[in-house]
Motif scaffolding. Structure first.
Motif, PDB file in Angstrom:
ATOM      1  N   PHE A  94       0.859  -1.179  -0.115  1.00  0.00           N
ATOM      2  CA  PHE A  94      -0.101   0.005  -0.007  1.00  0.00           C
ATOM      3  C   PHE A  94       0.924   1.419  -0.090  1.00  0.00           C
ATOM      4  N   PRO A  96       1.652   4.884   1.075  1.00  0.00           N
ATOM      5  CA  PRO A  96       1.299   5.740   2.242  1.00  0.00           C
ATOM      6  C   PRO A  96       0.630   6.830   1.896  1.00  0.00           C
ATOM      7  N   THR A 100      -2.587   9.863   6.466  1.00  0.00           N
ATOM      8  CA  THR A 100      -2.243   9.067   7.829  1.00  0.00           C
ATOM      9  C   THR A 100      -1.097   9.723   8.257  1.00  0.00           C
ATOM     10  N   GLY A 125      -1.003  -3.793  10.730  1.00  0.00           N
ATOM     11  CA  GLY A 125      -0.983  -3.695   9.330  1.00  0.00           C
ATOM     12  C   GLY A 125      -0.241  -2.641   8.892  1.00  0.00           C
ATOM     13  N   THR A 126       1.309  -2.957   9.208  1.00  0.00           N
ATOM     14  CA  THR A 126       2.300  -1.758   8.726  1.00  0.00           C
ATOM     15  C   THR A 126       2.348  -1.499   7.289  1.00  0.00           C
ATOM     16  N   GLY A 127       2.305  -2.410   6.451  1.00  0.00           N
ATOM     17  CA  GLY A 127       2.711  -2.048   5.038  1.00  0.00           C
ATOM     18  C   GLY A 127       4.014  -1.644   4.686  1.00  0.00           C
ATOM     19  N   GLU A 148       2.333  -7.264  10.367  1.00  0.00           N
ATOM     20  CA  GLU A 148       1.864  -7.428   8.877  1.00  0.00           C
ATOM     21  C   GLU A 148       1.480  -8.995   8.452  1.00  0.00           C
ATOM     22  N   GLY A 149       0.394  -9.133   7.948  1.00  0.00           N
ATOM     23  CA  GLY A 149       0.144 -10.558   7.636  1.00  0.00           C
ATOM     24  C   GLY A 149       0.308 -10.973   6.061  1.00  0.00           C
ATOM     25  N   GLY A 178       1.495 -11.537  11.590  1.00  0.00           N
ATOM     26  CA  GLY A 178       0.383 -11.768  12.248  1.00  0.00           C
ATOM     27  C   GLY A 178      -0.897 -11.383  11.461  1.00  0.00           C
ATOM     28  N   ASP A 179      -2.094 -11.958  12.198  1.00  0.00           N
ATOM     29  CA  ASP A 179      -3.221 -11.703  11.846  1.00  0.00           C
ATOM     30  C   ASP A 179      -3.989 -10.930  12.802  1.00  0.00           C
ATOM     31  N   PHE A 180      -4.540  -9.770  12.484  1.00  0.00           N
ATOM     32  CA  PHE A 180      -5.408  -9.079  13.470  1.00  0.00           C
ATOM     33  C   PHE A 180      -6.743  -9.056  13.241  1.00  0.00           C
ATOM     34  N   VAL A 181      -7.236  -9.767  12.114  1.00  0.00           N
ATOM     35  CA  VAL A 181      -8.501  -9.415  11.729  1.00  0.00           C
ATOM     36  C   VAL A 181      -9.236 -10.576  12.111  1.00  0.00           C
ATOM     37  N   ASN A 205      -3.884   1.597  10.687  1.00  0.00           N
ATOM     38  CA  ASN A 205      -4.481   2.323   9.314  1.00  0.00           C
ATOM     39  C   ASN A 205      -4.739   1.124   8.746  1.00  0.00           C
ATOM     40  N   ALA A 226      -5.677  -6.746   0.091  1.00  0.00           N
ATOM     41  CA  ALA A 226      -5.606  -7.066   1.514  1.00  0.00           C
ATOM     42  C   ALA A 226      -5.749  -5.601   2.231  1.00  0.00           C
ATOM     43  N   ALA A 227      -5.203  -4.548   1.627  1.00  0.00           N
ATOM     44  CA  ALA A 227      -4.902  -3.225   2.157  1.00  0.00           C
ATOM     45  C   ALA A 227      -6.343  -2.244   2.046  1.00  0.00           C
TER      46      ALA A 227
HETATM   47  C1  LIG Z   1      -4.275   0.464   4.411  1.00  0.00           C
HETATM   48  S1  LIG Z   1      -2.734  -0.596   4.341  1.00  0.00           S
HETATM   49  C2  LIG Z   1      -1.994   0.569   5.623  1.00  0.00           C
HETATM   50  C3  LIG Z   1      -0.329   0.271   5.491  1.00  0.00           C
HETATM   51  C4  LIG Z   1       0.318   1.202   6.384  1.00  0.00           C
HETATM   52  N1  LIG Z   1       0.186   1.129   7.817  1.00  0.00           N
HETATM   53  C5  LIG Z   1       0.057   2.638   5.803  1.00  0.00           C
HETATM   54  O1  LIG Z   1      -0.663   3.545   6.545  1.00  0.00           O
HETATM   55  O2  LIG Z   1       0.681   3.332   4.901  1.00  0.00           O
HETATM   56  C6  LIG Z   1      -3.606  -1.902   5.629  1.00  0.00           C
HETATM   57  C7  LIG Z   1      -2.305  -2.978   5.894  1.00  0.00           C
HETATM   58  O3  LIG Z   1      -2.788  -3.885   6.684  1.00  0.00           O
HETATM   59  C8  LIG Z   1      -2.472  -5.162   6.264  1.00  0.00           C
HETATM   60  N2  LIG Z   1      -3.422  -6.113   6.422  1.00  0.00           N
HETATM   61  C9  LIG Z   1      -4.883  -6.278   6.081  1.00  0.00           C
HETATM   62  N3  LIG Z   1      -5.327  -7.294   6.699  1.00  0.00           N
HETATM   63  C10 LIG Z   1      -4.548  -7.933   7.721  1.00  0.00           C
HETATM   64  C11 LIG Z   1      -4.503  -8.860   8.646  1.00  0.00           C
HETATM   65  N4  LIG Z   1      -5.815  -9.606   8.728  1.00  0.00           N
HETATM   66  N5  LIG Z   1      -3.460  -9.106   9.497  1.00  0.00           N
HETATM   67  C12 LIG Z   1      -2.142  -8.474   9.415  1.00  0.00           C
HETATM   68  N6  LIG Z   1      -2.187  -7.462   8.686  1.00  0.00           N
HETATM   69  C13 LIG Z   1      -3.291  -7.247   7.474  1.00  0.00           C
HETATM   70  C14 LIG Z   1      -2.281  -4.931   4.746  1.00  0.00           C
HETATM   71  O4  LIG Z   1      -1.821  -6.030   4.053  1.00  0.00           O
HETATM   72  C15 LIG Z   1      -2.030  -3.604   4.500  1.00  0.00           C
HETATM   73  O5  LIG Z   1      -0.448  -3.510   4.640  1.00  0.00           O
END
Ligand SMILES: C[S@@+](CC[C@H](N)C(=O)[O-])C[C@H]1O[C@@H](n2cnc3c(N)ncnc32)[C@H](O)[C@@H]1O
Length: 300
Positions: A94, A96, A100, A125-127, A148-149, A178-181, A205, A226-227
């Motif tokens: 994604f 940035p 943000t 979700g650090t991207g 980040e997943g 990790g998966d936070f969702v 974010n 996914a973002a």
């Molecule tokens: C909108 S992007 C934001 C990226 C970054 N934090 C930024 O602000 O530019 C959301 C991020 O969350 C990650 N993500 C989405 N679902 C996720 C999950 N279940 N577990 C971990 N990361 C996840 C995506 O892969 C993506 O990199």
């Protein structure tokens, strides 16, 4: 009347390119044409007038054609600027956004004023690592666990963390898979188990676009799915951030979560007093649109 003297080949080509980008629906055609010209010729934007006609690089037109096809500017140049960072970005991560930066600034200010010797933050979700690296860069006492997943996105985060490893962020951004969702955060965020109940600030974010929404071609075709997408109302991932944050935060810990402009009221009610949250507040971005919600977790 005499014709205006030509300034330089490159400046003339930029004018033509900007018109082509405007025709293609690009939001900031002149600025993008200039940035592409600067990138191709290896100069700053303010130095474009100094590029001699003899070194004009026709690759400029190849890159303009990519932008005309609505490939993001940041994929063409390979760089995205975020607060004080120059991040590497490209396919699979994604890009940035300036919106943000405001939420990240809020998180940085709160961490700076905390009466905690070495505050600990978590970025869900650090991207590219934008939020986590900014916190580490601007709050030298803080450490940040970045989750980040997606493996490809995680490789970009790793690259950016390495890019800043020699600066004073070194060692203070720890990247986790990790998966936070989906499901229980204790399972999805196993790597953070030792932090449960101790974290000073959770920031995220997350994906927040309702399924089926129409988005710009740059977003639809180049930001990773996914973002972006997060259930029928776009709030699935934000509800998951709520569950993860109440597991991670210490009593008195803070949360900041970004959302879409029309979602301010919806996100506010994901963090109600009835569920234990305090000081839930809506915040606006620089364009004065609702953009993020913050709250305090007083403990169970
Ligand atoms: C909108 S992007 C934001 C990226 C970054 N934090 C930024 O602000 O530019 C959301 C991020 O969350 C990650 N993500 C989405 N679902 C996720 C999950 N279940 N577990 C971990 N990361 C996840 C995506 O892969 C993506 O990199």
């Amino acid at each position: 009347m005499a014709a205006e003297p030509r300034t330089s080949l490159l400046l003339d080509e930029i004018v033509v390119a900007a018109a082509r980008l405007a025709e293609a629906g690009v939001d900031s055609p002149r600025a993008d044409a200039e940035q592409i010209a600067a990138h191709v010729h290896g100069v700053r934007r303010g130095e474009l007038h100094r590029v001699p006609d003899s070194v004009f690089n026709p690759r400029f037109w190849d890159e303009i054609a990519r932008r005309e096809a609505r490939e993001p500017l940041q994929h063409i140049t390979g760089h995205a600027y975020f607060r004080y960072l120059d991040l590497e970005v490209g396919p699979g991560v994604f890009v940035p956004r300036p919106e943000t930066e405001v939420m990240t600034g809020w998180a940085i200010d709160r961490l700076r004023e905390m009466d905690v010797a070495e505050p600990v933050a978590v970025d869900l979700g650090t991207g590219s690592g934008a939020i986590a690296l900014s916190i580490a860069q601007e709050v030298p006492r803080a450490s940040v666990h970045a989750v980040e997943g997606d493996p490809l996105a995680r490789s970009w985060a790793e690259r950016n963390i390495t890019r800043y490893v020699d600066s004073y962020t070194a060692g203070r951004v720890l990247l986790h898979e990790g998966d936070f969702v989906s499901g229980d955060p204790r399972q999805g965020l196993k790597e953070l188990a030792s932090l449960a109940g101790t974290v000073d600030l959770v920031v995220s974010n997350p994906p927040y676009i309702p399924l089926g929404s129409i988005v710009q071609p740059e977003v639809a075709e180049y930001d990773p799915p996914a973002a972006l997408w997060s259930g029928a109302d776009g709030l699935d991932a934000i509800r998951a951030v709520e569950r993860a944050a109440r597991w991670l935060l210490r009593p008195g810990g803070l949360l900041a979560v970004e959302h879409g402009a029309p979602q301010g009221a919806g996100v506010f009610w994901v963090f109600p007093e009835e569920a234990g949250w305090r000081d839930t507040t809506n915040h606006k971005d620089l364009a004065r649109r609702d953009r993020f919600v913050t709250a305090m977790w007083p403990g169970e």
